[in-house]
Design a protein around this motif. Structure first.
Motif, mmCIF file in Angstrom:
data_model
loop_
_atom_site.group_PDB
_atom_site.id
_atom_site.type_symbol
_atom_site.label_atom_id
_atom_site.label_comp_id
_atom_site.label_asym_id
_atom_site.label_seq_id
_atom_site.Cartn_x
_atom_site.Cartn_y
_atom_site.Cartn_z
ATOM 1 N N ARG A 285 27.219 -20.113 26.286
ATOM 2 C CA ARG A 285 26.297 -20.942 26.958
ATOM 3 C C ARG A 285 26.402 -21.219 28.241
ATOM 4 O O ARG A 285 25.682 -21.222 29.175
ATOM 5 C CB ARG A 285 26.837 -22.560 26.501
ATOM 6 N N ALA A 286 28.095 -21.417 28.636
ATOM 7 C CA ALA A 286 28.393 -21.558 30.243
ATOM 8 C C ALA A 286 27.679 -20.124 30.964
ATOM 9 O O ALA A 286 27.460 -20.395 32.232
ATOM 10 C CB ALA A 286 29.645 -21.685 30.260
ATOM 11 N N TYR A 287 27.975 -19.196 30.486
ATOM 12 C CA TYR A 287 27.539 -17.854 31.670
ATOM 13 C C TYR A 287 26.532 -16.896 30.727
ATOM 14 O O TYR A 287 26.525 -15.679 30.537
ATOM 15 C CB TYR A 287 28.880 -17.197 31.647
ATOM 16 N N SER A 288 25.320 -17.630 30.263
ATOM 17 C CA SER A 288 24.253 -17.025 29.730
ATOM 18 C C SER A 288 23.660 -15.979 30.479
ATOM 19 O O SER A 288 23.263 -16.211 31.739
ATOM 20 C CB SER A 288 23.105 -18.072 29.201
ATOM 21 N N PRO A 289 23.913 -14.740 30.151
ATOM 22 C CA PRO A 289 23.448 -13.696 30.910
ATOM 23 C C PRO A 289 22.295 -13.359 31.236
ATOM 24 O O PRO A 289 21.610 -12.721 32.351
ATOM 25 C CB PRO A 289 24.435 -12.351 30.411
ATOM 26 N N VAL A 290 21.155 -13.696 30.357
ATOM 27 C CA VAL A 290 19.921 -13.166 30.375
ATOM 28 C C VAL A 290 18.635 -14.191 30.956
ATOM 29 O O VAL A 290 18.732 -15.152 30.307
ATOM 30 C CB VAL A 290 19.371 -12.639 28.902
ATOM 31 N N THR A 291 17.923 -13.546 31.705
ATOM 32 C CA THR A 291 16.717 -14.008 32.127
ATOM 33 C C THR A 291 15.499 -13.449 31.691
ATOM 34 O O THR A 291 15.507 -12.026 31.952
ATOM 35 C CB THR A 291 16.688 -14.431 33.581
ATOM 36 N N MET A 292 14.612 -13.961 31.003
ATOM 37 C CA MET A 292 13.336 -13.117 30.420
ATOM 38 C C MET A 292 12.176 -13.772 31.383
ATOM 39 O O MET A 292 12.192 -14.973 31.612
ATOM 40 C CB MET A 292 13.244 -13.308 29.099
ATOM 41 N N ALA A 293 11.294 -12.858 31.487
ATOM 42 C CA ALA A 293 9.866 -13.307 32.125
ATOM 43 C C ALA A 293 8.573 -13.580 30.957
ATOM 44 O O ALA A 293 8.889 -13.094 30.073
ATOM 45 C CB ALA A 293 9.326 -12.522 33.134
ATOM 46 N N ARG A 294 7.880 -14.393 31.286
ATOM 47 C CA ARG A 294 6.726 -14.451 30.657
ATOM 48 C C ARG A 294 5.391 -14.304 31.798
ATOM 49 O O ARG A 294 5.524 -14.611 32.915
ATOM 50 C CB ARG A 294 6.461 -15.765 30.019
ATOM 51 N N GLU A 295 4.064 -13.979 31.112
ATOM 52 C CA GLU A 295 3.070 -13.783 32.008
ATOM 53 C C GLU A 295 2.102 -15.004 31.366
ATOM 54 O O GLU A 295 1.898 -14.977 30.366
ATOM 55 C CB GLU A 295 2.606 -12.265 31.780
ATOM 56 N N VAL A 296 1.648 -15.622 32.308
ATOM 57 C CA VAL A 296 0.720 -16.708 32.087
ATOM 58 C C VAL A 296 -0.563 -16.212 31.391
ATOM 59 O O VAL A 296 -1.107 -15.254 32.071
ATOM 60 C CB VAL A 296 0.587 -17.818 33.094
#
Ligand code: HEM
Ligand code: SF4
Lengths: 401, 64
Positions: A285-296
């Motif tokens: 939780r505290a160090y969540s490594p991942v960011t993902m993108a979405r396309e509108v």
């Protein structure tokens, strides 16, 4: 890179200050502009509240996964734009797919990472960790990121895919080129070619001599009575390497970084090993490594923001997981936290297919480390280096013991 | 106490089985199901924790 002056309207996820310590930036945005925007690298939105990140992850109608890259890929100067002979015709399913392709490709791989199957990978993972510790345990110092965290997930996934463990360093280099050095188009493009060529050869080999591994099983699988297209298999296999390596290594590294700076938490885990499962969830939780993108996918007004088809939205799960509306004292790391509905592995239909494996690796890596090195500290906090963008974690982490 | 998992909401995070292996089963695709009719009283706390930690809000208490 222009330094960022106003985070609400001109953010930059590669800003060195953001990579190193994004938490105060998210807290500030959450309180005055919970969905920030930028035009750097195309029109992009950054939600920072749990509720919004979670809602967008579930709304697959308006938010497509056809482009999940946080850093858009620009082909190298002068490179010809591909005329259709790209071997990855189907992208990297299931992560870059919407249903229906998403649904059946995901079902093909889920059993390989089921709760039960992952329990069977524990002895292998333990022996990988022990062998790594043997190399430096008696020297009194190590780079916990390079000598340990970085080495574990790549070996585990090589084993599951049935490719030689000796390839580990090459794989690690490839994954970093694609995710971490994504701003360098030559590097990213040359690497993608090498990556794809290696796995095309692996498919040819397995067709002649099938083994017990995941690649062989995909080659033998049938969907609705017909075999699976090779380019789908290629996409899945490349994805497993890309998705399974940097991510897990980052979370093992961040956990060791946290422990290195918190001797009381080292002691807690050594004295009360039974809290390990809640500790793992809290560190995720505290160090969540991942960011993902979405396309509108179609114009939508979301929480008052006029999002246009083609805009990007960054699902910063780490920001969601620090939202005070969703967690009591979100910036306190409490290894015994009981209520922790975190979304480090995403939410909805794209929930990390490898989450059981990742949790197991994180737990085994910490257990084995603490058995051999129950007390350690960060040698010099100024030497610690973080990488960010799609995956955030420490890349240099010197410790002494 | 009785609990249930909504199969339309469950996405296979496996938090429930980690918290209460005696109450839940997960299949090869991650889908969770409740394996007891009535939650034994010593597992009621564990059941509440599973409800509170499921990221998909898929577990509900149907009878206290
Ligand atoms: C701590 C380590 C990890 C973290 C934090 C993590 C995080 C995530 C997240 C947030 C997603 C959702 C993507 C989205 O919504 O677009 C995802 C998807 C995925 N991850 Fe992981 N991951 C980790 C480790 C792994 C491992 C070890 C594997 C397996 C080898 C893996 C394989 C996958 C796959 C195949 C998907 C795509 C699932 C789908 O689109 O249906 N991940 N991961
Ligand atoms: S924690 Fe929730 S989503 Fe995950 S397996 Fe259990 S019921 Fe399903």
């Amino acid at each position: 890179m222009e330094p960022v002056k106003e985070w609400a309207t001109d953010f930059d996820v590669l800003d060195p200050g953001y990579v190193k310590d994004p938490f105060p930036i998210w807290a500030d945005l959450r309180s005055r502009c919970p969905i920030a925007h930028t035009d750097r690298r195309g029109s992009t939105w950054l939600p920072t509240r749990y509720e919004d990140v979670n809602a967008i992850a579930h709304d697959i109608e308006h938010f497509s996964s056809r482009d999940v890259g946080v850093i858009p890929f620009k082909p190298p100067e002068g490179a010809e734009l591909d005329g259709g002979d790209d071997p990855l015709t189907y992208g990297l399913p299931p992560i870059s797919a919407d249903p229906p392709l998403h649904t059946w490709t995901r079902r093909l791989i889920l059993p390989w990472f089921s709760h039960r199957r992952v329990a069977g990978y524990v002895p292998m993972t333990r022996s990988i960790c022990r062998a790594l510790l043997d190399r430096f345990a008696s020297t009194g110092h190590a780079d916990a990121a390079v000598d340990y965290a970085q080495q574990i997930p790549v070996r585990v996934i090589a084993h599951i895919l049935g490719v030689p463990e000796e390839m580990s360093d090459t794989f690690t280099g490839w994954v970093r080129d694609v995710l971490e050095f994504a701003e360098n188009p030559e590097r990213r493009s040359d690497t993608s070619d090498a990556f794809i060529e290696f796995f095309i050869n692996q498919l040819v080999l397995r067709k002649k001599e099938p083994g017990e591994d995941l690649i062989s099983s995909l080659l033998q699988a049938e969907v609705d009575g017909s075999p699976i297209d090779d380019s789908v298999i290629l996409g899945i296999v490349v994805l497993l390497l890309v998705a399974g390596v940097d991510t897990t290594w980052s979370s093992i590294g961040a956990a060791l970084w946290h422990l290195g700076g918190h001797p009381e938490d080292q002691r807690l885990l050594v004295e009360r090993p039974e809290i390990m499962p809640s500790a793992i969830e809290e560190l995720l939780r505290a160090y969540s490594p991942v960011t993902m993108a979405r396309e509108v996918a179609q114009d939508i007004e979301f929480a008052g923001c006029p999002m246009r088809a083609g805009d990007k939205v960054l699902l910063t799960f780490a920001a969601a997981n620090r939202d005070p509306e969703a967690f009591v004292e979100p910036d306190t790391v409490d290894l015994t936290r009981e209520h922790n509905r975190h979304i480090a592995f995403g939410a909805g239909i794209h929930r990390c297919a490898g989450s059981n494996l990742a949790r197991m690796e994180l737990q085994v890596a910490l257990e084995e480390w603490l058995k051999v090195i129950p007390e350690f500290r960060i040698t010099d906090p100024d030497q610690v280096k973080w990488a960010g963008g799609q995956v955030r974690g420490p890349r240099v982490l010197p410790v002494e013991f | 106490m009785r609990i249930r998992v909504d199969p339309d909401k469950c996405e296979g995070h496996a938090r429930c089985i980690a918290l209460a292996a005696d109450l839940f089963d997960v299949d090869d695709y991650g889908l969770s199901s409740v394996k007891v009719d009535v939650v034994p009283s010593h597992l009621e706390h564990a059941a509440r924790l599973a409800v509170a930690n499921c990221p998909e809000y898929a577990i509900e208490i149907v009878e206290e």
